[in-house]
Enzyme design. Structure first.
Site, PDB file in Angstrom:
ATOM      1  N   ASN A 257       0.718  -1.150  -0.050  1.00  0.00           N
ATOM      2  CA  ASN A 257       0.067  -0.202  -0.286  1.00  0.00           C
ATOM      3  C   ASN A 257       0.717   1.392  -0.062  1.00  0.00           C
ATOM      4  O   ASN A 257       1.867   1.397   0.487  1.00  0.00           O
ATOM      5  CB  ASN A 257      -1.031  -0.663   0.983  1.00  0.00           C
ATOM      6  N   GLU A 258       0.582   2.252  -0.754  1.00  0.00           N
ATOM      7  CA  GLU A 258       1.034   3.177  -1.323  1.00  0.00           C
ATOM      8  C   GLU A 258       2.387   3.422  -0.906  1.00  0.00           C
ATOM      9  O   GLU A 258       3.667   3.785  -0.753  1.00  0.00           O
ATOM     10  CB  GLU A 258       0.924   4.185   0.393  1.00  0.00           C
ATOM     11  N   GLU A 365     -11.652   2.776  -1.949  1.00  0.00           N
ATOM     12  CA  GLU A 365     -11.588   3.827   0.644  1.00  0.00           C
ATOM     13  C   GLU A 365     -12.840   4.966  -0.274  1.00  0.00           C
ATOM     14  O   GLU A 365     -11.254   6.161   0.238  1.00  0.00           O
ATOM     15  CB  GLU A 365     -10.405   4.084   0.793  1.00  0.00           C
TER      16      GLU A 365
HETATM   17  C1  XIL Z   1      -6.919   4.369   8.106  1.00  0.00           C
HETATM   18  C2  XIL Z   1      -8.127   4.031   8.752  1.00  0.00           C
HETATM   19  O1  XIL Z   1      -9.418   4.465   8.432  1.00  0.00           O
HETATM   20  C3  XIL Z   1      -7.655   4.579  10.354  1.00  0.00           C
HETATM   21  O2  XIL Z   1      -8.561   3.883  10.925  1.00  0.00           O
HETATM   22  C4  XIL Z   1      -6.569   3.897  10.410  1.00  0.00           C
HETATM   23  O3  XIL Z   1      -5.851   4.703  11.714  1.00  0.00           O
HETATM   24  C5  XIL Z   1      -5.431   4.526  10.173  1.00  0.00           C
HETATM   25  O4  XIL Z   1      -5.332   4.089   8.384  1.00  0.00           O
HETATM   26  N1  XIL Z   1      -5.360   4.993   3.617  1.00  0.00           N
HETATM   27  C6  XIL Z   1      -4.905   3.854   3.299  1.00  0.00           C
HETATM   28  C7  XIL Z   1      -6.144   3.388   5.089  1.00  0.00           C
HETATM   29  O5  XIL Z   1      -4.758   2.796   2.510  1.00  0.00           O
HETATM   30  O6  XIL Z   1      -5.510   1.982   5.408  1.00  0.00           O
HETATM   31  C8  XIL Z   1      -6.157   4.623   6.376  1.00  0.00           C
HETATM   32  O7  XIL Z   1      -7.242   3.729   6.830  1.00  0.00           O
HETATM   33  C9  XIL Z   1      -6.214   5.068   5.534  1.00  0.00           C
HETATM   34  C10 XIL Z   1      -5.875   6.310   4.456  1.00  0.00           C
END
Ligand code: XIL
Length: 452
Positions: A257-258, A365
């Protein structure tokens, strides 16, 4: 069905043999101990019934079933007040819609009665049911609709809405490395298991998120004291352990991820890159494939629509993987966007860059900030309308991509008061489809309109 028949026959055998033993020796149950039953998660939930079962209790000839509307069992249903049942399963019927019930069971052999089982709760479906209504997202959409969940929000109204509206879930944070692998050699799958089991029991798909993410890396991994080779072995073991555990249950994984920096598209200098080299992503993808030949492998990142340089870097990596046969199946655009930006055309053209590669596209997301500039203290009607239009546009774009490219469109949470964005940005926002009282917002209407 076969399972039911098998249980039925086994039930007859158990009861018969218990009776035979009891008849053969009149005193056989004196001082006998029966262990308490362990009830599983309720399934086959309708407006007026649900099904529960539990493993046979050795020596039991029957079970006593209590169903109540309170967890102290003061308000027992008259027909389920120690109802005697010969088998280790029952369909509880004659219930009210949208009502939460509590169940417990005891095993019995003549006058010996076990302790109570665990208590399970279940909320029956609302009037109108969850099938057929075209105002529910999953019924209206031709593609799977997902939502980010937390394991402690899978009951009551949350559960009802999830069952009504969604086909798929993503764990919001409990299937990340810092939660599943808190210290070396000690995995903790408590929350992940609860989430996955709930989804499987209720017929929802699970998208796994996220095996490797620099923001959810436990400190023992950041500060790993072993050699680079030991680090790599440890990551291989972690990935294979997790993927194997959820094989056949988790449909897909965001494996990394990222991985790219904003604006430059440089490979983020995470501990994984430092310890395993620039090719750490493909190593991880290969391990996932070795552990599970079926599971779908995704790359997932944010700002994919608006950051052209970063998107190019990620797309080029995917192209390279496809060319060289490194396993990859899909690409996730996170879609943390705002009511006024980005525009529909840009979302559509960037989505096409992914689908042109032949990869599955996941809008993974989605949340739509109504207050990105912090100029509101409450959601105004106008901003709610603007948000509705943006959600509609996103759904229109997703709905129009080629069928074979569709994976799912996932909303990052249920109710506005549960969004991660308030903590993240430090000011109020209302980015989701439900308000804090579980009412659908205009944004929900926007989703449905996008499907027309
Ligand atoms: C966020 C969650 O929503 C939070 O509850 C957690 O504390 C941190 O992560 N990108 C992503 C997600 O890939 O996993 C993230 O989710 C938001 C940004």
């Amino acid at each position: 069905m076969k399972n039911r028949l098998f249980k039925f026959l086994l039930g007859i055998l158990t009861v018969t043999s218990t009776l035979l033993v009891a008849c053969g020796d009149d005193d056989s149950d004196d001082g006998a101990e029966l262990s308490a039953p362990e009830i599983g998660t309720p399934t086959e939930i309708t407006q007026n019934s649900f099904f529960i079962d539990w493993p046979f209790v050795e020596g039991a000839e029957a079970y006593l079933i209590d169903v109540a509307t309170d967890d102290e069992f003061n308000d027992l249903l008259t027909s389920y007040d120690a109802l005697r049942n010969g088998f280790s399963e029952i369909t509880v019927t004659g219930l009210e819609a949208s009502t939460t019930y509590f169940v417990r069971v005891q095993a019995v052999l003549r006058d010996v009665v076990s302790d109570y089982s665990n208590v399970v709760s279940v909320t029956t479906l609302s009037e109108g049911g969850n099938s057929g209504s075209d105002t529910f997202l999953k019924n209206a959409a031709d593609f799977p609709v997902g939502m980010a969940v937390r394991s402690n929000r899978l009951t009551g109204q949350h559960e009802q809405i999830l069952l009504d509206e969604y086909d798929q879930i993503t764990s919001e944070y409990e299937m990340k490395m810092n939660i599943m692998y808190p210290s070396e050699g000690n995995f903790d799958f408590t929350s992940a298991d609860a989430t996955v089991d709930w989804a499987i029991d209720n017929g929802l798909e699970v998208h796994g998120h996220a095996l490797i993410w620099h923001n959810a890396t436990p400190s023992w991994v950041e500060n790993f004291s072993g050699t680079d080779e030991e680090f790599e072995d440890m990551i291989e073991d972690y990935i294979k352990t997790v993927v194997t555990r959820y094989k056949g249950k988790v449909k897909s994984w965001d494996v990394v991820n990222e991985a790219f920096e904003d604006n430059t598209g440089a490979l983020r200098n995470s501990v994984f890159r430092q310890r395993m080299g620039d090719d750490y992503i493909e190593k991880c993808y290969n391990w996932v494939r070795e552990a599970d030949s079926e599971v779908l492998i995704f790359y997932n990142d944010y700002s994919m629509v608006i950051d052209a340089v970063k998107r190019r870097a990620a797309i080029n990596l995917m192209k390279d993987f496809i060319d060289r046969g490194v396993p990859v199946d899909g690409f996730g655009f996170q879609m943390h966007i705002s009511y006024d930006f980005p525009g529909k055309d840009l979302i559509a053209s960037t989505a096409k860059e992914v689908t042109d590669l032949g990869l599955l596209l996941h809008f993974s997301e989605l949340d739509v900030r109504a207050n990105p500039n912090n100029d509101l203290v409450a959601l105004t009607n106008q901003r709610a309308l603007d948000q509705q239009i943006k959600v509609r546009e996103v759904v229109e774009v997703y709905n129009a991509i080629p069928e074979e490219s569709k994976f799912a469109l996932t909303i990052w949470g249920m109710r506005d008061d549960e969004t991660w964005l308030v903590d993240f940005w430090g000011h109020p926002d209302w980015p989701l489809l439900y308000d804090s009282d579980f009412n659908t917002k205009k944004a929900h209407t926007g989703f449905l309109e996008g499907l027309d």
